[in-house]
Design a protein around this motif. Structure first.
Motif, short mmCIF file in Angstrom:
data_model
loop_
_atom_site.label_atom_id
_atom_site.label_comp_id
_atom_site.label_asym_id
_atom_site.label_seq_id
_atom_site.Cartn_x
_atom_site.Cartn_y
_atom_site.Cartn_z
N UNK A 189 -8.67 -7.05 7.32
CA UNK A 189 -7.31 -7.51 7.09
C UNK A 189 -6.83 -7.23 5.67
N UNK A 190 -7.73 -6.86 4.78
CA UNK A 190 -7.33 -6.52 3.42
C UNK A 190 -6.60 -5.19 3.46
N UNK A 191 -5.33 -5.16 3.03
CA UNK A 191 -4.56 -3.92 3.16
C UNK A 191 -5.15 -2.76 2.36
N UNK A 192 -5.98 -3.08 1.35
CA UNK A 192 -6.54 -2.02 0.54
C UNK A 192 -7.74 -1.35 1.20
N UNK A 238 -6.09 -12.71 2.54
CA UNK A 238 -7.07 -11.66 2.88
C UNK A 238 -7.10 -10.52 1.87
N UNK A 290 -16.26 -4.99 -1.25
CA UNK A 290 -16.01 -6.37 -1.65
C UNK A 290 -17.31 -7.10 -2.01
N UNK A 291 -17.33 -7.66 -3.22
CA UNK A 291 -18.54 -8.39 -3.63
C UNK A 291 -18.67 -9.70 -2.89
N UNK A 292 -17.52 -10.30 -2.57
CA UNK A 292 -17.57 -11.56 -1.83
C UNK A 292 -18.22 -11.34 -0.48
N UNK A 309 -7.88 -8.41 -1.42
CA UNK A 309 -8.75 -8.33 -2.60
C UNK A 309 -8.32 -7.08 -3.34
N UNK A 369 -12.17 -10.21 8.27
CA UNK A 369 -11.39 -10.53 7.06
C UNK A 369 -11.29 -9.32 6.15
N UNK A 429 0.83 -1.20 0.00
CA UNK A 429 0.00 0.00 0.00
C UNK A 429 0.87 1.25 0.00
#
Lengths: 195, 143
Positions: B115-118, A130, B127-129, A132, B112, A29
């Motif tokens: 935890x996604x860095x974005x 994790x 997030x679609x999931x 996406x 979760x 990032x």
């Protein structure tokens, strides 16, 4: 090599998997931010960072893994997949060798010597758990650091390679795949100090 | 609308630390879908309930607050995460067990996402999931 990998994995110091994943995510990032959101530039930057890491990592690898010299590039691939990946990432990769192409190029140009190459295939990737990818950087090579590491490490042992992330679960593929192509075997130069 | 056990309509909102909604989902059986206006009313009601939640948090530190507020004949249940994200559910039938399980499982999915860095904590969840899984949980526990 599987056994060597397991032994090396058990010997080496470990950190928390989640800490590792989160740290790498933060690095990506930050690099992305520094590149003003340019995914391609970020991918390149990650590769360069990996290159510097790989140059240093090879010593630790050789010291701790007890592998002997590889007879050919095929074996190099196996060692990376089964021992190095296991030792540093805790996962085992598969090494796929492609048959060298023999047919002459259609445009009549002199046939380049068939490059020795292998593909590292793995499903679990601790770097990108994790994660996406958002739409604006859907083409980011998130794990490109690995390509740099391989390139830097192999250069230190006399092989100049080109390393590319060709498939990634983050891109919707069924697994992650790194292609490693041998470009040149670097002849060793001995400096004659006596003159 | 009278409440009959089981087929309730639910409006689910996740509110991040800064009181801005980062996720919304509706679980309403087709025959009960109202006009577009009710969506705005639901948001207003949930927002009002936030104050009640915050007040309750001053006095104790629970995670699942159960029913915290009432508006006409609609109930609002709340669940608060350690990072002060509030899961608010607007519903018209009592379904404590189902709601508790729903909140718990959504919490796991929410972690979760974090935890996604974005993803930044105050950002809308895109997030679609996540969306697909929350809807599946809604089907499982709320209907």
């Amino acid at each position: 090599y599987q056994r060597l990998g397991d032994v090396a994995f058990n010997k080496i110091e470990k950190v928390s998997g989640e800490l590792f994943t989160l740290m790498y995510g933060a690095i990506v990032i930050q690099v992305l931010k520094d590149a003003d959101g340019d995914a391609e530039q970020t991918s390149t930057q990650l590769e360069k960072m990996g290159y510097n890491i790989g140059m240093r990592m090879i010593d630790e690898f050789l010291a701790k893994s007890n592998v002997t010299s590889c007879r050919d590039f095929k074996e190099t691939g196996e060692v990376i997949a089964k021992v190095a990946f296991r030792m540093f990432l805790g996962v085992t990769a598969e090494c796929h060798h492609s048959a060298p192409t023999v047919s002459p190029p259609a445009d009549g140009s002199p046939q380049a010597s068939s490059d020795a190459a292998f593909r590292l295939v793995f499903v679990e990737n601790p770097l990108s758990e994790f994660v996406e990818l958002p739409e604006h950087c859907s083409n980011l090579a998130f794990s490109n650091l690995l390509c740099g590491v391989i390139r830097g490490a192999l250069e230190m042992v006399g092989m100049r390679v080109s390393c590319r992330l060709v498939k990634d679960t983050l891109w919707g593929d069924e697994h992650t795949e790194i292609s490693v192509v041998l470009k040149e075997v670097i002849a060793e130069h001995y400096q004659d100090d006596e003159d | 609308p009278s409440s009959h056990g089981g087929m309730g309509s639910y409006s689910f909102v996740i509110v991040a630390g800064g009181d801005n909604p980062i996720y919304e989902a509706e679980f309403t059986p087709a025959h009960k879908k109202d006009a577009q206006d009710s969506a705005n009313l639901n948001q207003f009601v949930i927002h009002a309930a936030l104050d009640v939640v915050d007040e309750m948090l001053w006095n104790s530190s629970p995670i699942y607050l159960k029913v915290v507020d009432k508006f006409n004949d609609q109930l609002i249940s709340a669940y608060v995460t350690a990072g002060h994200a509030r899961f608010m559910l607007l519903h018209d039938v009592r379904n404590e067990d189902g709601i508790r399980s729903f909140m718990h499982d959504v919490h796991e999915l929410y972690v979760k996402v974090l935890l996604n860095p974005f993803h930044t904590p105050t950002q809308r969840i895109v997030s679609e999931t996540f969306d697909a899984r929350v809807r599946a949980l809604g089907k499982k526990y709320l209907n």
